[in-house]
Every structure is written in structure tokens, then in C-alpha cells.
Scaffold this active site. Sequence first.
Site, PDB file in Angstrom:
ATOM      1  CG  HIS A 126      -3.512   0.088  -6.723  1.00  0.00           C
ATOM      2  ND1 HIS A 126      -3.910   0.668  -5.537  1.00  0.00           N
ATOM      3  CD2 HIS A 126      -3.651  -1.252  -6.526  1.00  0.00           C
ATOM      4  CE1 HIS A 126      -4.261  -0.270  -4.677  1.00  0.00           C
ATOM      5  NE2 HIS A 126      -4.123  -1.448  -5.252  1.00  0.00           N
ATOM      6  NE  ARG A 151      -4.305  -1.320   0.164  1.00  0.00           N
ATOM      7  CZ  ARG A 151      -4.504  -2.295  -0.726  1.00  0.00           C
ATOM      8  NH1 ARG A 151      -3.613  -2.543  -1.663  1.00  0.00           N
ATOM      9  NH2 ARG A 151      -5.615  -3.003  -0.700  1.00  0.00           N
TER      10      ARG A 151
END
Length: 309
Positions: free
Chosen positions: A272, A224
Site C-alpha cells: 500500500h 482498494r
Amino acid sequence: MKLLLKNERHLIERWCNALHNRVPGLEVSTFPFVGDPAEVDVALVWEPPQGLLASMENLRLVISTGAGVDHILRDPSYPRHVPLVRMVDPGLTQGMVEYVVMATLLCTRRMHRTFANHANKVWQEEEVPLATDCKVGIMGIGVLGEACASALLGMGYNVMGWSRSPKQLDGVETYHGINGLEMFLNRAEVLVCLLPLTPETEGILGRGTFNRLPQGAAVINAGRGAHLVEEDLLAALERGRVEVAVLDVFQEEPLPPDNPLWEHPNVFVTPHIAAVTTPETAIFSVADAIDELRHGQPLSNQVDLEQGY
Ligand code: NDP
Ligand code: OXD
């Protein structure tokens, strides 16, 4: 049984078809929900707005369409009596394995140097080590980390893993906890982050960590964005402590155009996409969770709300 689906717009139709085909008798509504929230039994969600889950007073199960659940637990009003199941899906795992193998090869084959030579029309051979001469350290050896470790081992890399609790994995040098971190980092020529985002792991890819890596190390973050302290990485790149980084996740997504990471010659940016949940493969795990709920069985892949993953 009624399910509320909150997902990215372009995936809604595919999720609805998958749910219709694999979970007969399920009534599916999509977000924004029109109707009585008290009628919803199951929520299948990605990034639910704050308060949405708490507004469903008879909710019995929340399923995350992602492996990570930080996008759900960051809502302080999350109804903690409702079990939360995270995504474990062979498609997602395969995607992450491909990404981590690709990123590790980019780093150990020093492709940032070769691409720079290409841009300048420079024909220059770069000396690169073989996989058997490289040590890769994976932070987080859960479902995804373990699969990546096994793929990298298969290619000849020397692989280490770091987890919260002790683990034994064939062929992998394992470390755990804060006490095992220093020794793990000292040996990691390529550091791969596949941790969940929790209060303990936030900011873990920062100055202290980079200073413990061998000079000229590579950093790959597919966990993350909040794991990484971006300024500390830029400083470590400046000092040469870190030579190259492959980053899939960021503090702010999409990565703003003025973020210096975009322009850094030794940083590869991806949006991502390391591992993407595809409804057609993920539906089996969703169907299993609903089946387990219906039959009052223990839920597979249930998140430990105390640990946050
Ligand atoms: P798992 O829950 O299976 O594994 C998590 C691993 O992290 C475990 O080994 C766990 O240790 C370890 N861990 C957790 N907290 C700590 C800590 N404080 N110190 C040391 N180790 C810790 O998760 P997955 O492998 O399925 O997914 C990992 C993460 O990958 C997700 O949470 C998500 O953030 C990210 N992800 C990113 C994607 C992308 O596209 N970029 C796609 C999918 C996931 P232990 O084994 O002891 O429990
Ligand atoms: C996930 C993600 O957590 O896609 O699955 O980031």
C-alpha cells in the site's frame, strides 16, 4: 479554531509542523484527544476509530488525509451533516502516476518472466510488445486515473478509461457505466483499478470481470483491497486468463504471511505504497479547506456522501 489530528504515528510531527507553518492561529490537538470533544471544529484524519467523529458535537469539517474516504465512511455513526473533504494533492498524484507507469511496464515488458529467468540463471530473450501495441484500460478516471492516462499516453500506450458518468479526455477511448463495461473489458490487455471503494465497486475485480478480459491480460490494483476477489484472481491466473498482476492493496493489510499471493510467481506485491500523502505537499489542500470553511465559501474536493466518493 481547533483541529484534531489522527494520523499514522510517524507522520504526526511533520503534520504538526506543516499545520503550524501554513495555518496560523490554528490550535492543533493529536489523537487520542484529551479535552472537551465539543471544542473541536475540524478533524484531519486517517482511519478514525468508530464513533470518534460522532463524539464531536460541534464538528464543522472533516478532512481525509487520503484520496479515498472509505476509511471514514465505513463508520456507520459518521455525522452526515458534517462536510467531508478528500485529499487532492500534486504529490499524491505524482506518486500514483509513477506507480502505475512502473507497474504497466513490469507487465507489458513481461518482467515476471525475466525475473524468474534471472532467479534460475537462465539467459533467455522474452519477446515483448512495444507500448504502441498495448491497450491499457483504467477503471476510474478521476484525479488519479486521468493523470495516469496522460502519462501512459505520453509513452505511446493506447489508453481507455471507464467511469460512472460520461467523460471526454483527449486521446483516451472512454466508456462509462455498466453498459460500457463489457466493451471496455474486452479490449483491456492491462487493467488498472483506480476506483474509490463504494458499495457499487466492491468486488468489481472478480470472476465476471476477469472472464471478459483478453486471454493473458495483466491486472494492476492500486484502488482498494476490497475491489479484488483474491480467490478469483488466483483462479484466473491458474487458467491463464490473467498472466500477471501487480497489487498494492489487499483485503487484509498487512497481507498475512500465509496468503498465497505472496508466493505466486506472477504476482508482484507492494505494501500500500502506490501513492503516499506527504504532509509538506498535502498541507496546501488542507489549508485551502480550512480557509474556505472560515470564509463560508464552497469547499473544494467535497465528497458526495450519497455516491460515497
Ligand atoms: P476521484 O474521485 O477523483 O475519481 C474516481 C473515479 O472513479 C471517477 O472517474 C469516477 O467516475 C469513478 N467511479 C466511481 N464509482 C464508479 C462506478 N460505480 N463505476 C464506474 N466508475 C466509478 O478519485 P481519485 O482518482 O482521487 O482516487 C481514486 C482512488 O484511488 C481512491 O478512492 C483510493 O481508493 C485510491 N488510492 C489508492 C492509493 C494507494 O496508495 N494505493 C493512494 C491514493 C488513492 P466519475 O468520473 O463519473 O465520477
Ligand atoms: C489514499 C491512500 O487513499 O493512500 O490516499 O490509500
